[in-house]
Design a protein around this motif. Structure first.
Motif, short mmCIF file in Angstrom:
data_model
loop_
_atom_site.label_atom_id
_atom_site.label_comp_id
_atom_site.label_asym_id
_atom_site.label_seq_id
_atom_site.Cartn_x
_atom_site.Cartn_y
_atom_site.Cartn_z
N GLY A 129 0.82 -1.21 0.00
CA GLY A 129 0.00 0.00 0.00
C GLY A 129 0.85 1.26 0.00
N ILE A 130 1.94 1.24 0.74
CA ILE A 130 2.86 2.39 0.77
C ILE A 130 3.52 2.57 -0.60
CG2 ILE A 130 5.04 3.24 1.73
CD1 ILE A 130 4.19 1.97 4.40
N ILE A 131 3.91 1.49 -1.24
CA ILE A 131 4.54 1.58 -2.56
C ILE A 131 3.57 2.18 -3.57
CG2 ILE A 131 5.43 0.21 -4.50
CD1 ILE A 131 6.69 -1.65 -2.34
N TYR A 132 2.33 1.76 -3.55
CA TYR A 132 1.34 2.33 -4.48
C TYR A 132 1.21 3.83 -4.27
CZ TYR A 132 -0.25 -2.40 -5.73
OH TYR A 132 -0.33 -3.69 -6.17
N ALA A 133 1.11 4.24 -3.02
CA ALA A 133 0.96 5.67 -2.72
C ALA A 133 2.24 6.44 -3.09
CB ALA A 133 0.62 5.88 -1.25
#
Length: 156
Positions: A129-133
């Motif tokens: 989720g952090i990578i997507y953001a």
């Protein structure tokens, strides 16, 4: 009468508009985080990380506004007299981070909200989720770089 100095100050204000997107993005992610916390309050720290990510565009806009202030001598007390052309160039340098910052922060808030929901169901997937953001963040960084390069290559 609108002068070059006024145009430069408007450019700083436009750069700072990125904070609007950050406020909206952080709010969007915060709404998702509150939903996850209603189910599991122990996930506060993890949701907070994702919620904070869209706030960076506001920081970038503020940084650019301060750089414009420094460039025109506003902080030093001896503001340089700008021609209208110089003022328009400085105004234009605030546009990339101001405009891209608004939209990227809102998009990052939506992406972070999705990451928060993912983490709510599958806590082991938080990094994804952090990578997507963070992928959305890339475009705000590009816009900041363009703004800075424009400002410091004006020949003033």
């Amino acid at each position: 009468m609108i002068t070059g100095n006024v145009m430069a100050l408007i450019g700083a204000a436009v750069a700072a508009l990125a904070g609007i997107g950050s406020a909206m993005g952080v709010g969007i992610a915060g709404q998702a985080a509150a939903g996850v916390l209603a189910e599991d309050p122990k996930k506060f720290g993890k949701t907070l990380i994702l919620q904070a990510l869209p706030g960076t565009q506001g920081i970038y806009g503020l940084l650019m506004a301060f750089l414009i202030f420094v460039k025109i001598g506003l902080f030093g007390g001896n503001m340089i007299e700008l021609t209208m052309t110089q003022g328009l160039y400085i105004f234009a340098s605030g546009l990339p981070i101001g405009l891209v910052g608004i939209w990227s922060a809102i998009s990052q808030g939506k992406t972070a909200a999705a990451g928060i929901m993912l983490m709510g169901k599958r806590p082991d997937q938080m990094v994804k989720g952090i990578i997507y953001a963070a992928m959305v963040e890339t475009y705000a960084i590009f816009a900041l770089l363009v703004s800075i390069l424009m400002l410091f290559n004006l020949g003033l």
